[in-house]
Design a protein around this motif. Sequence first.
Motif, PDB file in Angstrom:
ATOM      1  N   ARG A 112      39.762 -91.188   1.585  1.00 19.08           N
ATOM      2  CA  ARG A 112      38.629 -91.286   2.519  1.00 19.08           C
ATOM      3  C   ARG A 112      38.909 -90.509   3.791  1.00 19.08           C
ATOM      4  NH1 ARG A 112      37.931 -97.060   1.270  1.00 19.08           N
ATOM      5  NH2 ARG A 112      36.142 -97.216  -0.103  1.00 19.08           N
ATOM      6  N   ASP A 113      40.162 -90.573   4.221  1.00 17.65           N
ATOM      7  CA  ASP A 113      40.520 -89.929   5.484  1.00 17.65           C
ATOM      8  C   ASP A 113      40.487 -88.412   5.384  1.00 17.65           C
ATOM      9  OD1 ASP A 113      41.729 -90.544   8.240  1.00 17.65           O
ATOM     10  OD2 ASP A 113      43.020 -88.965   7.448  1.00 17.65           O
ATOM     11  N   MET A 115      38.926 -86.512   2.844  1.00 19.37           N
ATOM     12  CA  MET A 115      37.726 -85.883   2.267  1.00 19.37           C
ATOM     13  C   MET A 115      36.503 -86.733   2.570  1.00 19.37           C
ATOM     14  SD  MET A 115      39.284 -84.959  -1.435  1.00 19.37           S
ATOM     15  CE  MET A 115      40.986 -84.467  -1.590  1.00 19.37           C
ATOM     16  N   ALA A 116      35.427 -86.068   2.920  1.00 23.02           N
ATOM     17  CA  ALA A 116      34.180 -86.790   3.206  1.00 23.02           C
ATOM     18  C   ALA A 116      33.385 -86.949   1.918  1.00 23.02           C
ATOM     19  CB  ALA A 116      33.372 -86.041   4.256  1.00 23.02           C
ATOM     20  N   LEU A 117      33.859 -87.851   1.077  1.00 20.02           N
ATOM     21  CA  LEU A 117      33.172 -88.076  -0.194  1.00 20.02           C
ATOM     22  C   LEU A 117      32.184 -89.220  -0.034  1.00 20.02           C
ATOM     23  CD1 LEU A 117      36.288 -88.029  -2.556  1.00 20.02           C
ATOM     24  CD2 LEU A 117      34.690 -86.168  -2.163  1.00 20.02           C
ATOM     25  N   ARG A 118      31.211 -89.251  -0.962  1.00 20.33           N
ATOM     26  CA  ARG A 118      30.337 -90.426  -0.984  1.00 20.33           C
ATOM     27  C   ARG A 118      31.168 -91.616  -1.452  1.00 20.33           C
ATOM     28  NH1 ARG A 118      27.165 -90.254  -4.887  1.00 20.33           N
ATOM     29  NH2 ARG A 118      27.896 -88.333  -5.801  1.00 20.33           N
ATOM     30  N   GLU A 119      30.732 -92.791  -1.000  1.00 22.60           N
ATOM     31  CA  GLU A 119      31.496 -94.005  -1.299  1.00 22.60           C
ATOM     32  C   GLU A 119      31.688 -94.191  -2.804  1.00 22.60           C
ATOM     33  OE1 GLU A 119      33.864 -96.972  -0.426  1.00 22.60           O
ATOM     34  OE2 GLU A 119      33.095 -95.446   0.920  1.00 22.60           O
TER      35      GLU A 119
END
Lengths: 234, 259
Positions: A112-113, A115-119
């Motif tokens: 999460r930190d 890469m800005a991925l979808r949840e």
Amino acid sequence: MNGARDDVVPLLCAGCSLGGPEAGGELPPFRLARGETLAVLLPGAGQVDDAGRCLIGLRPPPAGRVALFGEDPARLSDERLLKLRRRLAWAPGSPEFLATVTARENVAIPLRDRMALREQETEERVASMLHRLGVEIPAPALPHQLDAPRRYLAGLARAVLTAPELLIVGEAPFPLPAPALEKVSSLLAALRAAGGPSLLLLSFRELHLRAKADNIVHMPPRRNGPARVEGQPA
Amino acid sequence: MANPVAALGGRALRGAHAALRDALSAGEIFARTLFALRGTSRGARRLALCTASQQIYFTGVQGIPVAGLLAVLLGYGLGQFVGFFGLFAFIPQFLEVLIAYHLAPLIAAIVIVARSAAAVAVELGNMRVAGEIAMLESFGIDPYRHLALPRLLGIVIGTVSLCFVVTAIALVSMMLVVKDHPSVGGSDYLQAIAPRIGLRVAVLGLLYGLAIALVSMRQGLDLVPQYTEVPKAASRAVVKSIVLCALLTGATTLVLGLP
């Protein structure tokens, strides 16, 4: 990112005593080239995580010098050191987790930190990696509810998921069950085959290392003892 | 036999030195926390803000029942006091100076200290001892962004909000006690509440929130990594936060004055 600075090796270790005075001997100078797999055979299980800490700059090596991607972690500011560490991932033999969030959340934190991925995508990647390693972690399980092998595998999954340029894998201080060991071996083999990260295996058991590593560096059991290097050391 | 004046002076100097060290360390934490979001990924910012919203809930919303009860008791007690001594002419002063400028925000701050300061110091202290902070650093995750920033935001926003809630509850509670007296009408009472009260409560809430967050984070992040140090850090966080809040109340009164 891998091809950005091909002239710089991911890891250069110049005559380090990685585990402190109690750990014994000094490592011979070695370098880990891009895409290469190197194993460092340490005298005991206690040195595996200490060596990892020294290599990524969590503590200075008692002797010698470490260079990560051409930079000495001991001389970097906190900000630059954090930036440097985002290029690598360390899976210790005894991984630590945030005690107050679930084990799956812990596995997802670095992902999460970075890469800005979808949840949903984050959760899918975590589930897929855990499945690949054959580890069952119920969604509400906290880290302390996991047994030691599952903690180790969760720590490995957390590191691999970040898609680092350099992956440092410490060997578990206990014998992993045979199926888990097989899953770990096949994951590391798949990473190599896919031209993945440079791989540094910190181990205290020689078993399986020969098949996994291009080179093996033996750290002697006593300080100033003779060091042995197999393969093609730099 | 040692000179008592010299001993007292030495002790005062040591205390001042420790206070200066605390202030410098808290200042460093504040600066690093403020700049922690600079140059980070969108995922990292989202993670920090998500944790911050949880902290606001823990600090501000979950503190309302206890703080609200104390606020009711404060307003009720002052209302009884005013009624008993017939001090109706002083109601504006009671409202503004006593409740809004001093007691209500201080009650909110004490509730936050009791609920959050000790919790934050213990949580961060345990994380330091257990190697969890080192784990975050090993992945290049800035602990000031991942741990300190959400707590700073949560405690500051929670404290400001709780100061307003406690002040409002105390004012309404006092109004309910004195409203039946012939010389105090409901609208008169409400008109006595000057708009500047809101600004003062916001300033106090902001100062209290910053003080509580920085003191508790300093105690948690900077402790010697031994489990025996964690309860000491929690105790220090509570005591220092309360003392600092009391000092800030006095300093605010001195700087901003009374009506």
